[in-house]
Design a protein around this motif. Structure first.
Motif, short mmCIF file in Angstrom:
data_model
loop_
_atom_site.label_atom_id
_atom_site.label_comp_id
_atom_site.label_asym_id
_atom_site.label_seq_id
_atom_site.Cartn_x
_atom_site.Cartn_y
_atom_site.Cartn_z
N TRP A 193 46.92 -17.06 -0.52
CA TRP A 193 47.15 -17.83 0.96
C TRP A 193 48.87 -17.81 1.24
CZ3 TRP A 193 43.00 -18.73 3.69
CH2 TRP A 193 41.89 -18.92 3.06
N LEU A 233 47.08 -20.72 7.59
CA LEU A 233 47.15 -19.70 6.56
C LEU A 233 46.14 -18.61 6.87
CD1 LEU A 233 47.44 -22.09 3.46
CD2 LEU A 233 49.44 -21.04 4.55
N ARG A 234 46.33 -17.43 6.24
CA ARG A 234 45.44 -16.33 6.27
C ARG A 234 45.48 -15.75 5.03
NH1 ARG A 234 43.17 -13.22 10.07
NH2 ARG A 234 44.24 -14.50 11.65
N TRP A 235 44.47 -15.28 4.33
CA TRP A 235 44.15 -14.78 2.82
C TRP A 235 44.67 -13.44 2.91
CZ3 TRP A 235 43.56 -16.55 -1.55
CH2 TRP A 235 43.28 -15.66 -2.72
N THR A 241 41.07 -17.58 7.26
CA THR A 241 42.03 -18.47 7.71
C THR A 241 41.73 -19.98 7.68
OG1 THR A 241 41.45 -18.57 9.92
CG2 THR A 241 43.05 -16.69 9.33
N ASP A 248 43.41 -22.38 -2.43
CA ASP A 248 43.44 -22.73 -1.10
C ASP A 248 43.86 -24.30 -0.91
OD1 ASP A 248 42.51 -23.99 1.40
OD2 ASP A 248 40.56 -23.11 1.40
#
Length: 257
Positions: A8, A18-20, A30, A133
């Motif tokens: 993340w 956040l974006r993976w 996200t 996460d």
């Protein structure tokens, strides 16, 4: 920001979320609210996979050392029985042999301590990484270390940290606990409790005079019996721990949808 392995990271389109990152490209996965803190977490290092293998090897080594301790305990019980029934047949060499076996069996403690250290490093590394996460984590990464050393809290916090890693790896805040996890932790503490009883009887030998031969033999036999029970449970616990480690590894290394 230079990106490494999957994890993340702050969304380049919106720093508030956040974006993976799958290791090669951004995904559509996200979530909001913790972008500022996730940026401080490093990608999961590549050596974590090797550490996972080393941890499993260590657990299997613990099984082997526990089997040896079981053999030593059996020899102790046979020695005590011989002293009770046919004391004239027991020689000084027999006693020396038992002392040597007990000294050699102490390697089991070193094996367990070494594996414990590997487990702490293993769980802290993944919990502290960007692979988690962080919106579903319930504890700080430091508890993967400190949870083992705080009195009373150590009964459940290390277990909670494993649950935390599973949640962080999947992004599922309500991921259920499996029976394997529950039995692993229960057998771990059952083995520890039986081992403490065995230690009590071994220490009682130090305060028993030579004139109380009957009590000496009773304490010696009780210590070996409790230790035998502890090691049997420890074997089960170690094998369950291998299953737990493999499950966590599969969750951590699974690709995000």
């Amino acid at each position: 920001m230079a990106l490494g392995g999957e994890g993340w990271y702050a969304d380049p389109q919106d720093a508030r979320r956040l974006r993976w990152w799958d290791g090669t490209a951004w995904t559509a996965h996200t979530h909001d609210g913790v972008g500022s803190t996730a940026a401080h977490h490093s990608p999961l290092p590549r050596w974590w996979g090797g550490l996972t293998v080393a941890l499993q090897v260590g657990l299997l080594l613990n099984v082997a050392t526990s089997l040896y301790v079981l053999y030593v305990d059996q020899q102790i019980l046979a020695f005590v029985e011989e002293l009770r029934l046919r004391p004239d047949t027991v020689t000084e060499a027999d006693g020396t042999r038992i002392d040597t076996l007990m000294l050699q069996s102490s390697v089991a403690l070193l094996a367990w301590l070494g594996t414990g250290l590997l487990f702490i490093i293993w769980s802290y590394t993944v919990h502290h990484s960007a692979r988690m996460d962080r919106s579903v984590l319930r504890h700080g990464s430091g508890w993967a270390i400190g949870g083992w050393f705080v009195p009373f809290l150590s009964f459940w916090r290390p277990f909670q940290m494993v649950l935390d890693v599973r949640r962080g790896a999947t992004g599922d805040a309500d991921l259920p606990t499996t029976r394997t996890l529950g039995w692993w932790w229960a057998t771990f503490w059952a083995s520890y409790a039986a081992g403490m009883v065995a230690t009590f009887y071994y220490r009682a030998l130090e305060s028993t005079s030579d004139d109380e031969a009957g009590r000496v033999l009773d304490h010696f036999a009780s210590a070996a019996s409790w230790e035998r029970g502890s090691e049997l449970i420890a074997i089960v616990s170690a094998l369950l721990a291998v299953a737990v480690v493999r499950e966590v590894r599969s969750l951590v290394t699974a690709e995000r949808a």
